[in-house]
Design a protein around this motif. Structure first.
Motif, short mmCIF file in Angstrom:
data_model
loop_
_atom_site.label_atom_id
_atom_site.label_comp_id
_atom_site.label_asym_id
_atom_site.label_seq_id
_atom_site.Cartn_x
_atom_site.Cartn_y
_atom_site.Cartn_z
N ILE A 1 0.82 -1.22 0.00
CA ILE A 1 0.00 0.00 0.00
C ILE A 1 0.86 1.27 0.00
N PRO A 2 1.84 1.41 0.90
CA PRO A 2 2.68 2.62 0.84
C PRO A 2 3.50 2.70 -0.44
N PHE A 3 3.95 1.56 -0.93
CA PHE A 3 4.72 1.54 -2.16
C PHE A 3 3.91 2.08 -3.34
N ILE A 4 2.69 1.60 -3.45
CA ILE A 4 1.81 2.06 -4.53
C ILE A 4 1.43 3.51 -4.33
N GLY B 1 1.27 7.52 -6.83
CA GLY B 1 0.72 8.86 -6.66
C GLY B 1 1.62 9.93 -7.24
N ALA B 2 2.93 9.69 -7.21
CA ALA B 2 3.87 10.67 -7.76
C ALA B 2 3.66 10.84 -9.26
N ILE B 3 3.22 9.82 -9.91
CA ILE B 3 2.97 9.91 -11.35
C ILE B 3 1.75 10.78 -11.62
N PHE B 4 0.70 10.60 -10.83
CA PHE B 4 -0.55 11.31 -11.08
C PHE B 4 -0.59 12.71 -10.48
N VAL C 1 4.80 9.08 6.47
CA VAL C 1 4.10 8.98 7.75
C VAL C 1 3.08 7.83 7.71
N LEU C 2 2.33 7.72 6.62
CA LEU C 2 1.36 6.64 6.49
C LEU C 2 2.03 5.26 6.44
N CYS C 3 3.24 5.20 5.92
CA CYS C 3 3.98 3.94 5.89
C CYS C 3 4.24 3.45 7.31
#
Length: 65
Positions: free
Chosen positions: A10-13, A18-21, A44-46
């Motif tokens: 989840i953090p990886f995706i 998210g950096a792409i979009f 932080v979420l990771c």
């Protein structure tokens, strides 16, 4: 591999996907460009996701007893 370990992705995706979009500079949040804020948010979420994995993993419950 246990299904709970798939939460690691989840953090990886979120961070890389998210950096792409959300590769924008113009909206500033907390004085940071949006992309930098997005990456800091996922760092932080990771930590939160790793804490959830630690709490739900049955191996850790056996060691505490």
């Amino acid at each position: 591999m246990k299904p709970i370990y798939y939460l690691v992705f989840i953090p990886f995706i979120g961070m890389l996907g998210g950096a792409i979009f959300f590769n924008r500079v113009t909206p500033y949040i907390l004085g940071m460009p949006f992309l930098l804020f997005w990456i800091v948010l996922w760092v932080v979420l990771c930590s939160a996701v790793m804490a959830v994995i630690y709490k739900l993993d049955p191996i850790n419950k056996e060691e505490d007893a």
